[in-house]
Scaffold this active site. Structure first.
Site, PDB file in Angstrom:
ATOM      1  N   GLU A   1      27.712  51.185  72.057  1.00 36.05           N
ATOM      2  CA  GLU A   1      28.556  50.839  70.906  1.00 36.05           C
ATOM      3  C   GLU A   1      30.000  50.538  71.270  1.00 36.05           C
ATOM      4  O   GLU A   1      30.558  51.195  72.148  1.00 36.05           O
ATOM      5  CB  GLU A   1      28.587  52.037  69.943  1.00 36.05           C
ATOM      6  CG  GLU A   1      27.692  51.915  68.745  1.00 36.05           C
ATOM      7  CD  GLU A   1      28.099  50.813  67.761  1.00 36.05           C
ATOM      8  OE1 GLU A   1      29.204  50.263  67.894  1.00 36.05           O
ATOM      9  OE2 GLU A   1      27.304  50.509  66.865  1.00 36.05           O
ATOM     10  N   ASP A   2      30.613  49.579  70.578  1.00 31.15           N
ATOM     11  CA  ASP A   2      32.046  49.320  70.787  1.00 31.15           C
ATOM     12  C   ASP A   2      32.880  49.831  69.617  1.00 31.15           C
ATOM     13  O   ASP A   2      34.101  49.684  69.623  1.00 31.15           O
ATOM     14  CB  ASP A   2      32.316  47.817  70.959  1.00 31.15           C
ATOM     15  CG  ASP A   2      32.092  47.041  69.675  1.00 31.15           C
ATOM     16  OD1 ASP A   2      31.116  47.349  68.960  1.00 31.15           O
ATOM     17  OD2 ASP A   2      32.899  46.142  69.368  1.00 31.15           O
TER      18      ASP A   2
ATOM     19  N   LYS B   1      27.074  52.203  59.182  1.00 28.83           N
ATOM     20  CA  LYS B   1      27.556  53.159  60.181  1.00 28.83           C
ATOM     21  C   LYS B   1      28.864  53.737  59.634  1.00 28.83           C
ATOM     22  O   LYS B   1      29.618  52.998  59.020  1.00 28.83           O
ATOM     23  CB  LYS B   1      27.816  52.457  61.517  1.00 28.83           C
ATOM     24  CG  LYS B   1      26.569  51.786  62.125  1.00 28.83           C
ATOM     25  CD  LYS B   1      26.962  50.867  63.288  1.00 28.83           C
ATOM     26  CE  LYS B   1      25.759  50.089  63.782  1.00 28.83           C
ATOM     27  NZ  LYS B   1      26.073  49.120  64.856  1.00 28.83           N
TER      28      LYS B   1
ATOM     29  N   LYS C   1      35.295  47.509  62.703  1.00 29.75           N
ATOM     30  CA  LYS C   1      34.189  47.333  63.655  1.00 29.75           C
ATOM     31  C   LYS C   1      33.022  48.236  63.276  1.00 29.75           C
ATOM     32  O   LYS C   1      33.205  49.423  63.028  1.00 29.75           O
ATOM     33  CB  LYS C   1      34.654  47.652  65.077  1.00 29.75           C
ATOM     34  CG  LYS C   1      35.555  46.583  65.645  1.00 29.75           C
ATOM     35  CD  LYS C   1      35.852  46.835  67.103  1.00 29.75           C
ATOM     36  CE  LYS C   1      36.763  45.754  67.656  1.00 29.75           C
ATOM     37  NZ  LYS C   1      37.246  46.086  68.996  1.00 29.75           N
TER      38      LYS C   1
ATOM     39  N   SER D   1      22.336  46.606  64.470  1.00 32.90           N
ATOM     40  CA  SER D   1      23.603  45.973  64.099  1.00 32.90           C
ATOM     41  C   SER D   1      23.792  45.947  62.592  1.00 32.90           C
ATOM     42  O   SER D   1      22.837  45.768  61.845  1.00 32.90           O
ATOM     43  CB  SER D   1      23.621  44.529  64.620  1.00 32.90           C
ATOM     44  OG  SER D   1      24.713  43.829  64.079  1.00 32.90           O
ATOM     45  N   ALA D   2      25.055  46.097  62.168  1.00 33.66           N
ATOM     46  CA  ALA D   2      25.359  46.010  60.739  1.00 33.66           C
ATOM     47  C   ALA D   2      25.390  44.560  60.262  1.00 33.66           C
ATOM     48  O   ALA D   2      25.421  44.287  59.060  1.00 33.66           O
ATOM     49  CB  ALA D   2      26.726  46.639  60.476  1.00 33.66           C
TER      50      ALA D   2
ATOM     51  N   THR E   1      31.542  38.443  69.776  1.00 35.31           N
ATOM     52  CA  THR E   1      31.787  37.987  68.403  1.00 35.31           C
ATOM     53  C   THR E   1      32.858  38.808  67.695  1.00 35.31           C
ATOM     54  O   THR E   1      33.364  38.380  66.652  1.00 35.31           O
ATOM     55  CB  THR E   1      30.495  38.067  67.563  1.00 35.31           C
ATOM     56  OG1 THR E   1      29.829  39.273  67.924  1.00 35.31           O
ATOM     57  CG2 THR E   1      29.598  36.887  67.793  1.00 35.31           C
TER      58      THR E   1
ATOM     59  N   ASP F   1      24.221  47.932  70.033  1.00 37.75           N
ATOM     60  CA  ASP F   1      24.930  47.238  68.975  1.00 37.75           C
ATOM     61  C   ASP F   1      25.071  45.790  69.468  1.00 37.75           C
ATOM     62  O   ASP F   1      24.976  45.537  70.667  1.00 37.75           O
ATOM     63  CB  ASP F   1      26.301  47.898  68.778  1.00 37.75           C
ATOM     64  CG  ASP F   1      27.187  47.117  67.846  1.00 37.75           C
ATOM     65  OD1 ASP F   1      26.732  46.760  66.753  1.00 37.75           O
ATOM     66  OD2 ASP F   1      28.351  46.836  68.234  1.00 37.75           O
ATOM     67  N   LEU F   2      25.272  44.846  68.555  1.00 40.20           N
ATOM     68  CA  LEU F   2      25.338  43.443  68.976  1.00 40.20           C
ATOM     69  C   LEU F   2      26.786  42.959  69.163  1.00 40.20           C
ATOM     70  O   LEU F   2      27.220  42.648  70.274  1.00 40.20           O
ATOM     71  CB  LEU F   2      24.613  42.579  67.931  1.00 40.20           C
ATOM     72  CG  LEU F   2      24.588  41.076  68.205  1.00 40.20           C
ATOM     73  CD1 LEU F   2      23.773  40.748  69.442  1.00 40.20           C
ATOM     74  CD2 LEU F   2      23.997  40.335  66.992  1.00 40.20           C
ATOM     75  N   ASP F   3      27.534  42.924  68.040  1.00 43.32           N
ATOM     76  CA  ASP F   3      28.906  42.393  68.072  1.00 43.32           C
ATOM     77  C   ASP F   3      29.809  43.258  68.950  1.00 43.32           C
ATOM     78  O   ASP F   3      29.988  44.441  68.679  1.00 43.32           O
ATOM     79  CB  ASP F   3      29.502  42.370  66.649  1.00 43.32           C
ATOM     80  CG  ASP F   3      28.769  41.410  65.727  1.00 43.32           C
ATOM     81  OD1 ASP F   3      28.453  40.291  66.156  1.00 43.32           O
ATOM     82  OD2 ASP F   3      28.514  41.783  64.559  1.00 43.32           O
TER      83      ASP F   3
HETATM   84  C1  BG6 Z   1      29.263  44.523  62.653  1.00 42.71           C
HETATM   85  C2  BG6 Z   1      30.689  44.176  63.010  1.00 42.71           C
HETATM   86  O1  BG6 Z   1      28.446  44.352  63.773  1.00 42.71           O
HETATM   87  O2  BG6 Z   1      28.802  43.692  61.593  1.00 42.71           O
HETATM   88  C3  BG6 Z   1      31.558  44.248  61.769  1.00 42.71           C
HETATM   89  O3  BG6 Z   1      31.162  45.083  63.988  1.00 42.71           O
HETATM   90  C4  BG6 Z   1      30.985  43.348  60.695  1.00 42.71           C
HETATM   91  O4  BG6 Z   1      32.873  43.876  62.107  1.00 42.71           O
HETATM   92  C5  BG6 Z   1      29.557  43.760  60.391  1.00 42.71           C
HETATM   93  O5  BG6 Z   1      31.767  43.425  59.506  1.00 42.71           O
HETATM   94  C6  BG6 Z   1      28.904  42.888  59.336  1.00 42.71           C
HETATM   95  O6  BG6 Z   1      28.745  41.605  59.861  1.00 42.71           O
HETATM   96  P1  BG6 Z   1      28.340  40.319  59.028  1.00 42.71           P
HETATM   97  O7  BG6 Z   1      28.030  39.302  60.097  1.00 42.71           O
HETATM   98  O8  BG6 Z   1      27.113  40.681  58.222  1.00 42.71           O
HETATM   99  O9  BG6 Z   1      29.482  39.958  58.161  1.00 42.71           O
HETATM  100 MG    MG Z   2      30.136  46.223  67.462  1.00 36.89          MG
END
Ligand code: BG6
Ligand code: MG
Length: 215
Positions: free
Chosen positions: A169-170, A145, A45, A114-115, A17, A9-11
């Protein structure tokens, strides 16, 4: 299990972030007249921008028409992009680069699942846009997810069966997504929150190849 690929996962796993997402959502809640706690933020998250807003509005007891919701997610994203515009390789989380290098040296495949629709921008800012064998982000998936779509997509692109992939994953939703996709999962953060993972470490600084291969 035989580990052939690591999917990150990224964030909150590779880059710091998650706190900027929280700052932007908290600011939006404040504008809407309520305080959004860090505990409630755990539910945001890993899930998509619109799902995040829906959860935020639910905690504030607010109902809005779809058009207003789109405006609010745009507003949040504008603030969020301001916060992340200054991201640099210094924002890579402790131990992440070292562990990525070890995994690469051991000839495992490496992907991002990543989402976030801002994935590309973030990877570019931290200098990792060419590092991963496959990147699947919020622009390419239809289901948030805990649906496993994003991770299954990465595994497919890497040409590795899900049963040979380990997800990092966090987020609770992310750990559930990995499990739903038949993948092993390492939680990054608190073991109280991430107890559904196969293993929990506080950060990638604690992660080793020995721990990886013992899954
Ligand atoms: C996920 C984060 O990686 O991305 C979420 O954990 C976030 O908190 C989601 O809402 C969507 O991100 P973005 O950058 O498309 O708004
Ligand atoms: Mg994350």
């Amino acid at each position: 299990m035989k580990v052939l690929a690591c999917i990150f996962d990224l964030d909150g796993v590779i880059v710091d972030t998650a706190r900027y997402h929280y700052l932007a959502w908290k600011r939006l809640a404040q504008e809407l007249g309520f305080y959004f706690t860090e505990k409630n933020n755990e539910r945001l998250k890993g899930v998509s921008r619109m799902t995040s807003l829906n959860i935020l509005l639910e905690t504030g007891g607010i109902k809005l028409p779809e058009e207003d919701k789109i405006q609010l997610t745009d507003k949040k994203n504008t603030w969020y992009k301001e916060y992340i515009s200054e991201l640099s390789p210094d924002d890579i989380l402790p131990g992440a680069q070292k562990f990525l290098d070890k995994v690469r040296k051991d000839n495992l495949k490496i992907g991002i699942g990543s989402a976030s629709k801002n994935t590309h921008l973030i990877l570019k800012n931290i200098g990792l846009d060419k590092f991963f064998d496959s990147v699947v982000d919020g622009n390419k998936i239809h289901r948030s997810k805990p649906d496993p779509e994003v991770f299954l997509n990465v595994a497919d692109k890497l040409n590795i069966p899900p049963g040979n992939c380990v997800v990092f994953e966090d987020a609770i939703a992310g750990i559930q997504a990995a499990r739903n996709g038949g993948m092993a999962c390492v939680g990054i953060g608190s073991d109280k929150i991430l107890h559904e993972a196969d293993l929990v470490v506080k950060s990638l600084k604690e992660m080793t190849l020995e721990k990886l291969y013992s899954l």
